[in-house]
Write a protein that holds these residues in place. Structure first.
Motif, PDB file in Angstrom:
ATOM      1  N   VAL A 105       3.733  40.070  61.415  1.00  0.00           N
ATOM      2  CA  VAL A 105       2.509  40.940  62.434  1.00  0.00           C
ATOM      3  C   VAL A 105       1.209  40.643  62.380  1.00  0.00           C
ATOM      4  N   CYS A 106       0.274  40.260  63.189  1.00  0.00           N
ATOM      5  CA  CYS A 106      -0.960  40.042  62.965  1.00  0.00           C
ATOM      6  C   CYS A 106      -1.845  41.220  63.491  1.00  0.00           C
ATOM      7  N   ARG A 107      -2.652  41.700  62.514  1.00  0.00           N
ATOM      8  CA  ARG A 107      -3.411  43.137  62.835  1.00  0.00           C
ATOM      9  C   ARG A 107      -4.770  42.648  62.799  1.00  0.00           C
ATOM     10  N   ASP A 108      -5.870  43.675  63.289  1.00  0.00           N
ATOM     11  CA  ASP A 108      -7.095  43.277  63.513  1.00  0.00           C
ATOM     12  C   ASP A 108      -7.676  43.216  61.926  1.00  0.00           C
ATOM     13  N   LEU A 109      -8.725  42.260  62.029  1.00  0.00           N
ATOM     14  CA  LEU A 109      -9.311  42.124  60.616  1.00  0.00           C
ATOM     15  C   LEU A 109     -10.640  42.755  60.708  1.00  0.00           C
ATOM     16  N   ASP A 110     -10.798  43.817  59.938  1.00  0.00           N
ATOM     17  CA  ASP A 110     -11.994  44.621  59.866  1.00  0.00           C
ATOM     18  C   ASP A 110     -13.076  43.795  59.242  1.00  0.00           C
ATOM     19  N   GLU A 111     -13.941  43.016  60.027  1.00  0.00           N
ATOM     20  CA  GLU A 111     -14.946  42.185  59.368  1.00  0.00           C
ATOM     21  C   GLU A 111     -16.067  43.013  58.575  1.00  0.00           C
ATOM     22  N   CYS A 112     -16.247  44.144  59.124  1.00  0.00           N
ATOM     23  CA  CYS A 112     -17.181  45.189  58.528  1.00  0.00           C
ATOM     24  C   CYS A 112     -16.905  45.686  57.251  1.00  0.00           C
ATOM     25  N   ALA A 113     -15.491  45.494  56.706  1.00  0.00           N
ATOM     26  CA  ALA A 113     -15.065  46.030  55.515  1.00  0.00           C
ATOM     27  C   ALA A 113     -14.994  45.194  54.431  1.00  0.00           C
ATOM     28  N   GLN A 114     -15.344  43.764  54.903  1.00  0.00           N
ATOM     29  CA  GLN A 114     -15.259  42.763  53.797  1.00  0.00           C
ATOM     30  C   GLN A 114     -16.257  42.907  52.974  1.00  0.00           C
ATOM     31  N   PRO A 115     -15.879  42.179  51.504  1.00  0.00           N
ATOM     32  CA  PRO A 115     -16.963  42.402  50.471  1.00  0.00           C
ATOM     33  C   PRO A 115     -18.305  42.160  50.783  1.00  0.00           C
ATOM     34  N   PHE A 116     -18.646  41.159  51.665  1.00  0.00           N
ATOM     35  CA  PHE A 116     -19.937  40.765  52.210  1.00  0.00           C
ATOM     36  C   PHE A 116     -19.862  40.761  53.617  1.00  0.00           C
ATOM     37  N   ALA A 117     -20.053  41.829  54.322  1.00  0.00           N
ATOM     38  CA  ALA A 117     -20.202  41.962  55.805  1.00  0.00           C
ATOM     39  C   ALA A 117     -20.995  40.863  56.387  1.00  0.00           C
ATOM     40  N   PRO A 118     -20.425  40.527  57.496  1.00  0.00           N
ATOM     41  CA  PRO A 118     -21.312  39.346  58.130  1.00  0.00           C
ATOM     42  C   PRO A 118     -22.666  39.877  58.802  1.00  0.00           C
ATOM     43  N   CYS A 119     -22.924  40.965  58.808  1.00  0.00           N
ATOM     44  CA  CYS A 119     -24.259  41.637  59.676  1.00  0.00           C
ATOM     45  C   CYS A 119     -25.284  41.954  58.506  1.00  0.00           C
ATOM     46  N   ALA A 120     -26.470  41.757  58.894  1.00  0.00           N
ATOM     47  CA  ALA A 120     -27.508  42.079  57.847  1.00  0.00           C
ATOM     48  C   ALA A 120     -27.669  43.501  57.725  1.00  0.00           C
ATOM     49  N   GLN A 121     -27.401  44.394  58.625  1.00  0.00           N
ATOM     50  CA  GLN A 121     -27.620  45.879  58.571  1.00  0.00           C
ATOM     51  C   GLN A 121     -26.517  46.646  59.362  1.00  0.00           C
ATOM     52  N   TYR A 122     -26.336  46.861  60.462  1.00  0.00           N
ATOM     53  CA  TYR A 122     -25.172  47.751  60.987  1.00  0.00           C
ATOM     54  C   TYR A 122     -24.090  46.797  61.578  1.00  0.00           C
ATOM     55  N   CYS A 123     -22.732  46.921  61.185  1.00  0.00           N
ATOM     56  CA  CYS A 123     -21.692  46.253  61.415  1.00  0.00           C
ATOM     57  C   CYS A 123     -20.949  47.217  62.186  1.00  0.00           C
ATOM     58  N   THR A 124     -20.196  46.913  63.651  1.00  0.00           N
ATOM     59  CA  THR A 124     -19.232  47.639  64.277  1.00  0.00           C
ATOM     60  C   THR A 124     -17.841  46.854  64.365  1.00  0.00           C
ATOM     61  N   ASN A 125     -17.053  47.106  64.037  1.00  0.00           N
ATOM     62  CA  ASN A 125     -15.737  46.457  64.223  1.00  0.00           C
ATOM     63  C   ASN A 125     -15.153  46.764  65.662  1.00  0.00           C
ATOM     64  N   THR A 126     -14.721  45.470  66.163  1.00  0.00           N
ATOM     65  CA  THR A 126     -13.931  45.509  67.439  1.00  0.00           C
ATOM     66  C   THR A 126     -12.680  44.803  67.196  1.00  0.00           C
ATOM     67  N   VAL A 127     -11.516  45.027  68.100  1.00  0.00           N
ATOM     68  CA  VAL A 127     -10.351  44.309  68.000  1.00  0.00           C
ATOM     69  C   VAL A 127     -10.573  42.851  68.144  1.00  0.00           C
ATOM     70  N   GLY A 128     -10.442  42.086  66.944  1.00  0.00           N
ATOM     71  CA  GLY A 128     -10.360  40.642  67.027  1.00  0.00           C
ATOM     72  C   GLY A 128     -11.824  40.011  66.887  1.00  0.00           C
ATOM     73  N   SER A 129     -12.743  41.071  66.625  1.00  0.00           N
ATOM     74  CA  SER A 129     -14.086  40.620  66.449  1.00  0.00           C
ATOM     75  C   SER A 129     -14.906  41.623  65.829  1.00  0.00           C
ATOM     76  N   HIS A 130     -16.357  41.506  65.897  1.00  0.00           N
ATOM     77  CA  HIS A 130     -17.049  42.603  65.548  1.00  0.00           C
ATOM     78  C   HIS A 130     -18.518  42.335  65.981  1.00  0.00           C
ATOM     79  N   ARG A 131     -19.536  43.432  66.091  1.00  0.00           N
ATOM     80  CA  ARG A 131     -20.603  43.243  66.752  1.00  0.00           C
ATOM     81  C   ARG A 131     -21.698  43.791  65.700  1.00  0.00           C
ATOM     82  N   CYS A 132     -22.676  43.259  65.803  1.00  0.00           N
ATOM     83  CA  CYS A 132     -23.916  43.455  64.733  1.00  0.00           C
ATOM     84  C   CYS A 132     -25.026  44.318  65.372  1.00  0.00           C
ATOM     85  N   ARG A 133     -25.603  45.054  64.710  1.00  0.00           N
ATOM     86  CA  ARG A 133     -26.804  45.887  65.289  1.00  0.00           C
ATOM     87  C   ARG A 133     -27.812  46.165  64.106  1.00  0.00           C
TER      88      ARG A 133
END
Length: 341
Positions: A105-133
Motif C-alpha cells: 500500500v502506498c501512503r503519503d510521503l511527508d516531504e516536510c519531515a525528511q532530513p532535509f526538507a525541500p523548503c527554505a523556511q516553512y513547509c506544509t505537507n499535502t496529500v501527494g505533495s507539499h507547499r512552501c511558504r
C-alpha cells in the motif's frame, strides 16, 4: 558506525557519497545479483531465499505480503503500480507517496519531515505533495527558496585591509573603515549601525563608519565574535584562555560566561531565544556543536562534528538551520531541524 569509528546519520548510508571518509558507508550498497535482495543491514540474499517463508532480513523485507501474487489478479494487492516478478509482484508508488511496511500500500510521503526538507523556511505537507511558504519579510522565489524583500542583501567582509559591505546583487564593495591590519573576527549590530572586529593581539574595536574606537584589550586568541543586537552586548571566544566572554559594547565592563571544560572557537547568538551556539574542541579529536543560554547556563551538545575540520559557523535564523564549512570534506555543511529550544 563507520569502520573508522566515526558515526554518521543512517540516511547517509548508500547515498553515493563518502560520508565516513573511509568509504565504509558505501560498502555493500550495490545490487545483489540477478533477483537477489539486500537487507537493510547489508546482507545479500539469493533469489531462492526471497519469499521462501523464512525471515532472513531484520525488517522482514525479504518476505513481503506480495510473495507469490500476480498483477492480473486484484492488481497483485498493490494499491497503485504493480510489476510482475519471478517471486511475486513488486508494488511501486507515484511521486509524493512511499510504500508502506507491508510493501503493498502506498501512503503519503511527508516531504516536510525528511532530513532535509525541500523548503527554505516553512513547509506544509499535502496529500501527494507539499507547499512552501516564507516568513514575514521574505518572498517565495521559485517553489522552494525565500528571498528577503526590500534592499539588496549585503555581506560584511574584508577587501585587503578594508572593512566593507559587498552588495550581492551588484557586486559593488562599499568601504566602511580602513583597518590597517586584517582582523581575526567580524560582527555587526544592525539595529545600532555599528561594526565590530577583533585583531590577533586580543583587542576589540568598533566603528560607526566615521570613527574607530578600541573598546577592549586582553589576551591574544580571540576566535569567535558575535553581537547581541537585542541588548547591544558583545560575546567572544578565546581559544588560548578557553573561555567565552560577554562585554558591554562601549568597553566599560566584561565578564566570563564559561571557562570550565570547554575549548570554543566559532560562535553564533540567537538573542530572541536567548541562546548561544559554538564549535567546541573536546578530548582527542572530538569536535562538537554546543549550546547554552546566553548567560552560560544549561550547556548541552547539539551534534558531533569530529573529522570535519570545521569552522565558519553561522545561523539561518528564519529557517532554523546552522551552517559551517568543512576543510576536510571541502563542502559547506548544515544541520537540519535543529532543536534550539
Amino acid at each position: 558506525m563507520c569502520l573508522n569509528h566515526i558515526c554518521i546519520p543512517k540516511e547517509l548510508r548508500c547515498n553515493g557519497l563518502n560520508d565516513c571518509l573511509d568509504n565504509s558507508d558505501e560498502q555493500d550498497c550495490g545490487p545483489c545479483g540477478e533477483d537477489g535482495v539486500r537487507c537493510p543491514e547489508g546482507k545479500c540474499l539469493s533469489a531462492a531465499e526471497r519469499c521462501d517463508g523464512t525471515f532472513h532480513c531484520s525488517d522482514g523485507s525479504d518476505e513481503p505480503r506480495t510473495c507469490g501474487r500476480i498483477c492480473s489478479i486484484g492488481n497483485g494487492g498493490c494499491s497503485h503500480v504493480c510489476v510482475d516478478e519471478p517471486w511475486g509482484v513488486l508494488c511501486a508508488c507515484p511521486t509524493g507517496y512511499e510504500i508502506s511496511t507491508n510493501a503493498a500500500v502506498c501512503r503519503d510521503l511527508d516531504e516536510c519531515a525528511q532530513p532535509f526538507a525541500p523548503c527554505a523556511q516553512y513547509c506544509t505537507n499535502t496529500v501527494g505533495s507539499h507547499r512552501c511558504r516564507c516568513r514575514r519579510g521574505f518572498k517565495l522565489s521559485g517553489n522552494t527558496a525565500c528571498l528577503a524583500t526590500g534592499n539588496a542583501t549585503r555581506l560584511l567582509t574584508l577587501q585587503r585591509s578594508s572593512l566593507g559591505l559587498l552588495n550581492l546583487k551588484s557586486q559593488q564593495f562599499e568601504v566602511i573603515q580602513n583597518l590597517g591590519s586584517e582582523p581575526v573576527a567580524l560582527t555587526f549590530d544592525l539595529l545600532r549601525g555599528r561594526y565590530y572586529w577583533a585583531d590577533g593581539q586580543g583587542r576589540l574595536f568598533q566603528t560607526d563608519g566615521r570613527s574607530r574606537t578600541m573598546i577592549y584589550s586582553g589576551q591574544p586568541g580571540i576566535r569567535g565574535l558575535a553581537c547581541d543586537w537585542l541588548n547591544g552586548h558583545l560575546y567572544w571566544t578565546n581559544q588560548k584562555t578557553q573561555a567565552i566572554y560577554m562585554g558591554a559594547a562601549d568597553g566599560s565592563s566584561y565578564t566570563t560566561l564559561l571557562s570550565k571544560n570547554i575549548s570554543p572557537s566559532e560562535l553564533v547568538l540567537l538573542p530572541v531565544e536567548s541562546l548561544m551556539i559554538w564549535i567546541n574542541a573536546g578530548p582527542g579529536d572530538r569536535v562538537t556543536l554546543e549550546r547554552s543560554s546566553m548567560d552560560g547556563s544549561d550547556q548541552s551538545p547539539l551534534a558531533v562534528l569530529t573529522a570535519q575540520s570545521v569552522h565558519g559557523l553561522t545561523a539561518d535564523v528564519a529557517a532554523r538551520r546552522l551552517y559551517w564549512i568543512s576543510d576536510f570534506k571541502k563542502v559547506r555543511t548544515k544541520t537540519h531541524n535543529v532543536h534550539w529550544i
